[in-house]
Design a protein around this motif. Sequence first.
Motif: not given
Length: 117
Positions: A72-98
Amino acid sequence: MRRISLALSAVLIGGTAALAAAPAQAATPAAAHRVTAAKACNADNAAIYTDGTRLRTKAGKTSAVKGQLYFGDPIRILSKKGSWDYVELKAKSRGGLPKGARGYVAHANIIPPFCGM
């Protein structure tokens, strides 16, 4: 586990969209004629699918881990690279990332954006 109740849900059958009625509610004939494909949308409303998903510095299983993300941590997908997505957190994650933290997440761990019918 979260319960999600839907009156109507889109079902893909053989490449065409159809409406399936929920057991408690029958579809009206008028609703059956208004079947449309899902709208395209931006990658701004994606979310993390699994608990303990690693946010990495580079695309790949061997790159350094910045932290963990949870369902449920909200993210914004900025780009894709193969099977990986480069993302940005839209809110502080439950794991403590800002909010605003960026990194790579395996695409299989992301609930893709869906804008509805």
